[in-house]
Design a protein around this motif. Sequence first.
Motif, short mmCIF file in Angstrom:
data_model
loop_
_atom_site.label_atom_id
_atom_site.label_comp_id
_atom_site.label_asym_id
_atom_site.label_seq_id
_atom_site.Cartn_x
_atom_site.Cartn_y
_atom_site.Cartn_z
N THR A 169 0.86 -1.18 0.00
CA THR A 169 0.00 0.00 0.00
C THR A 169 0.90 1.24 0.00
N ASN A 170 0.32 2.39 0.16
CA ASN A 170 1.11 3.63 0.25
C ASN A 170 0.37 4.63 1.12
N HIS A 171 0.99 5.77 1.31
CA HIS A 171 0.42 6.75 2.23
C HIS A 171 -0.96 7.20 1.79
N ALA A 172 -1.14 7.42 0.49
CA ALA A 172 -2.43 7.91 -0.01
C ALA A 172 -3.54 6.90 0.30
N GLN A 173 -3.23 5.64 0.06
CA GLN A 173 -4.25 4.61 0.32
C GLN A 173 -4.54 4.49 1.81
N LEU A 174 -3.50 4.59 2.62
CA LEU A 174 -3.73 4.51 4.07
C LEU A 174 -4.55 5.69 4.55
N SER A 175 -4.26 6.86 3.99
CA SER A 175 -5.03 8.04 4.39
C SER A 175 -6.49 7.89 4.01
N ALA A 176 -6.73 7.16 2.93
CA ALA A 176 -8.12 6.94 2.51
C ALA A 176 -8.72 5.73 3.22
N ASN A 177 -8.02 5.27 4.26
CA ASN A 177 -8.49 4.16 5.08
C ASN A 177 -8.68 2.86 4.31
N ARG A 178 -7.83 2.65 3.28
CA ARG A 178 -7.91 1.38 2.57
C ARG A 178 -7.46 0.22 3.47
N LEU A 179 -6.58 0.54 4.41
CA LEU A 179 -6.14 -0.49 5.36
C LEU A 179 -6.49 0.06 6.75
N ASP A 180 -7.77 -0.08 7.06
CA ASP A 180 -8.31 0.56 8.25
C ASP A 180 -7.58 0.13 9.52
N ALA A 181 -7.21 -1.16 9.57
CA ALA A 181 -6.60 -1.70 10.78
C ALA A 181 -5.27 -1.01 11.09
N PHE A 182 -4.66 -0.44 10.06
CA PHE A 182 -3.35 0.20 10.28
C PHE A 182 -3.42 1.26 11.36
N TRP A 183 -4.51 1.99 11.39
CA TRP A 183 -4.61 3.11 12.33
C TRP A 183 -5.00 2.64 13.73
N ARG A 184 -5.21 1.33 13.89
CA ARG A 184 -5.59 0.82 15.21
C ARG A 184 -4.51 -0.10 15.77
N GLY A 185 -3.30 0.06 15.32
CA GLY A 185 -2.22 -0.82 15.77
C GLY A 185 -1.77 -0.53 17.20
N ASP A 186 -1.05 -1.48 17.76
CA ASP A 186 -0.48 -1.29 19.10
C ASP A 186 0.99 -0.89 19.03
N LEU A 187 1.69 -1.42 18.04
CA LEU A 187 3.12 -1.10 17.91
C LEU A 187 3.44 -0.91 16.43
N TYR A 188 4.17 0.15 16.14
CA TYR A 188 4.59 0.45 14.77
C TYR A 188 6.11 0.50 14.73
N VAL A 189 6.68 -0.21 13.78
CA VAL A 189 8.14 -0.15 13.59
C VAL A 189 8.38 0.42 12.20
N PHE A 190 8.89 1.63 12.15
CA PHE A 190 9.16 2.28 10.86
C PHE A 190 10.63 2.14 10.53
N HIS A 191 10.94 1.32 9.54
CA HIS A 191 12.34 1.20 9.11
C HIS A 191 12.66 2.34 8.17
N TYR A 192 13.83 2.94 8.39
CA TYR A 192 14.17 4.13 7.61
C TYR A 192 15.53 4.00 6.94
N PRO A 193 15.53 3.47 5.70
CA PRO A 193 16.76 3.52 4.92
C PRO A 193 16.77 4.75 4.02
N GLY A 194 15.70 5.52 4.06
CA GLY A 194 15.53 6.71 3.23
C GLY A 194 14.05 7.01 3.13
N LEU A 195 13.76 8.11 2.48
CA LEU A 195 12.39 8.62 2.44
C LEU A 195 11.47 7.71 1.62
N TYR A 196 10.29 7.42 2.15
CA TYR A 196 9.23 6.77 1.37
C TYR A 196 7.89 7.21 1.95
N SER A 197 6.87 7.10 1.14
CA SER A 197 5.63 7.80 1.49
C SER A 197 4.99 7.27 2.78
#
Lengths: 534, 409
Positions: free
Chosen positions: A56-84
């Motif tokens: 998915t991508n940021h636009a789809q998440l913002s449009a709640n295409r993956l609704d469960a994403f916003w209800r998570g308990d733990l988020y691990v953001f790996h950062y090798p460089g910028l991505y949406s």
Amino acid sequence: MQVFITIANLVGHDAIGQCVIQQARTFLRRGDQVTIVCEVAPVAVDSAIAALVRVTNHAQLSANRLDAFWRGDLYVFHYPGLYSLMDTLPHLDRGAVIFYYHNVTPPELWGNDEVGAWCRRSIDAIAGYVRFADLCVTDSDFNTRDLIDNHRADPERTLTLSLSIPLDRFVPGPRDPDLLTRYGALGKRIILFVGRMAPNKRVDLLIEAMPLVLARVPDALLLLVGDDRGNDTFKRYVSGMKARAAELGIGRQVHFSGVVDDLPAHMRLADVYASASLHEGFGVPLVEAMACGTPVVVSNATAHPWVLGEAGLLCEPGDARDLADKLIAVLTDDALHGTLVNRGLARAQDFAPDRYDAEWARIISRAVVHLPRQPYPDLMAAPAHSLQTVFGRPAQTAEQPASETGAESMADVQATRTRLRGHILHLDNTADVMKRGYVVRSNAPLVGKLIAWIRRNLTSHLREPYLDPMIEKQVAFNHHVSYTLHQMLDAMMAIQARLPADGRSDEQQRALARLADDVAALKAAVDTASPSAD
Amino acid sequence: MRLLNISHQYPPALGGAEKHLADMSEELVIRGHHVDVYTTRSTDYRSWANTLPRFEQRNGVGVHRFDAFQRREAGWKMMNQGYARYWQGRRGRDAAAIFLGSGPLSPGLFVETLRTARRYDVVHLNQLHYSHALTGYLAARASRTPIILTPHLHTEQPVTWDIGYLRRIILGCAAIIVNTRAERELVRTIGYTGPILIAGVGIDLQAYPARERRAARQALGLRESTFVVLALGRKADYKGLDVTLAAMRRLAQRHQDIALLAYGAETEASAALWAGPGNMSFVDRRGEISNEDKLNALAACDVMCMPSTGESFGITYVEAWAYARPVIGARIRAVSELIDDGKDGYLIPPGDDVALEARLEALLAAAETGRVLGEAGWKKLTRCYTRARVADVFESACAMARRRGANSR
């Protein structure tokens, strides 16, 4: 617990991909629900991991295409460089957030304006993400310093957790004759480099050093393993290097293999692993080479010195002459070669997967400590023998130091240290027995809220003045035990590993004996404090 | 994000904590957040007199003011007795005396917070040791809105944190913003395990416009050649004005052309100081001064000297750096973190007027040293203590607290 791991693209055979996969497996073992959120379809991952991936991508998440994403308990953001997907980080309304930093190559080291501009944007964006994270985790001390010094990370919330490598695959062994034949390397001494053929890796310095090496070691061959046609920058760079090798008259002694299937076998081919890279956030191939019993010569830059410890040789960054001198020393001095092999094998144990898992579990516990209904560190999961092993070992060492019997080599000492450290880490993970985020609830219909209110309010006169202080004291004691054991282990291993048995002075012998006494006293204290310890 | 600030006072009331809150609130409004403030109608913490309007919109921030009981002699007496007895047995009744005596006691603020707090994502308590912190805390807790706290602790002054209910407030917050590492260590010592973010205090550089030293001196009636030492701030007993005065007196015996500008609200301590014996001819003392005079004083001085022994941060040092002036402070924890001794200012042992005299003498002898120190201070200010930088930290704390609040619901 619902966990989301985000990464731009999941590639099973690269260092960050392996890190993500290992974390996902750790979460699965804990019984968590894991989703790996990527922007493109995964590459080279097994079906079990592929089943966890959502593209998915940021636009789809913002449009709640993956609704469960916003209800998570733990988020691990790996950062090798910028991505949406990173842009979701500041907008999370719940859960705990870990920013996992793998470093970004400085733009000036890329000979490509487009990639360089992306690197610049990636670097500029870091501070904006760091400040919203509950914890920052990095691969190396260099990355930690970078995050704190240049991107305003809070030192108290920034942790170093080195990447691990599969030590069961990367082991010493004989050279593969088929590979030797394929590369025309029978009877040759191989200098190996593994990595992308990108300008920041400074493979050109290896080429420049080769004529100097060949003057002293005529049978040397430079084998360059890694992606050499992934994009136009790589192609241009490789083409330039081939031309330069031909110009120097060493075209036959330089071999580009491209991406290979069996990396451990290639590591075992080498007489020495070399890298002149000017910027590495970690440097996985260094560890893989050390684990395969291959000595390492690398530039004294960024994360290299930290990863290498004292297990290899460092050369001046950008200095082909110094690089050649160090390579010649390793290829011509058998004693030095042997010493580096032994040190490398020992150092590689520090990057064992079980050690990573233990430390990662500790970080997770710290990140989610404020979340309700967490599986608090599970004391029952501790190996039944772990405490006995931890306490038993030093006593035995003091009475009859293993190295005096000649039975333990340096590698064995390191293995012992790794095992003990694993036990102590587990002790540390399980030290906090307080149920911090516990929330009184009742599922009883209608009167549930009343029951919860009564339980919450009519027990507080017992809990707050009596139970909580007692448990907090126990937690403090547990942490103190764990910390003390760390200190003792470090001190004991420092003395034991540095000194040959026959070279110990009386004072040093007494220091070891005192440490053993301290451990025994600590064991007695723990036994007294905890009746169930036996 | 919707943020509710609860503070004992808010500008136009004077004070570092009040100004800090106003700066942050206005910066967050600029960034698109909705910010309201619940506070008292007071401009004077000594009486909590209700003088300001009940509502006003200040630069986008909705400021709701509530009546507070006025503090009279009995209130002061009750508070002082509470402090005198509290540490003998940590009894609840003494804590209650401190709470009731400190003020501001504002039932309206409590009820309105209780009624409306759940409309906000985060409640922010500004300044711990006044009574509004407890009433705001209880109301926000009751409405289950996550709380962040900027306590402004004076680490050397236990009255600002070592009371039972103050400790409970600290432990109950979702995130805490502190000014210094020393303050963070203190909060950890109290037992707080959540996120503690170090913000420091940021200033708006536009509020400190460039100003010629010569013109500033003319405005204040000072000669160009005079060596000018500035002591800026409320003249409380712990601010070290007595130490500065003692050092300057000895310096005046050797140098004729020196001046001490003692600008800031007078107190009983300063009145006693001025009434004492000794040479005062070099002192230009003024009470509360206008912003214009303050900026002139900062631009006109050769060194800003405040060997205070009770600071949570030390915004005055940063203000001096805004005009690239060197600073001298006492080696207490908070100030030691702010001033790099020998790099952007000097630190002296608390109360040591001989050491202060030596530092002033050195600056008097070598103006270049002062210039270098001041320039270094200016660079540090632009790197670490701007309003935007501090607002970043504030925003982060709000985001963390909001997540933690959502987790516990």
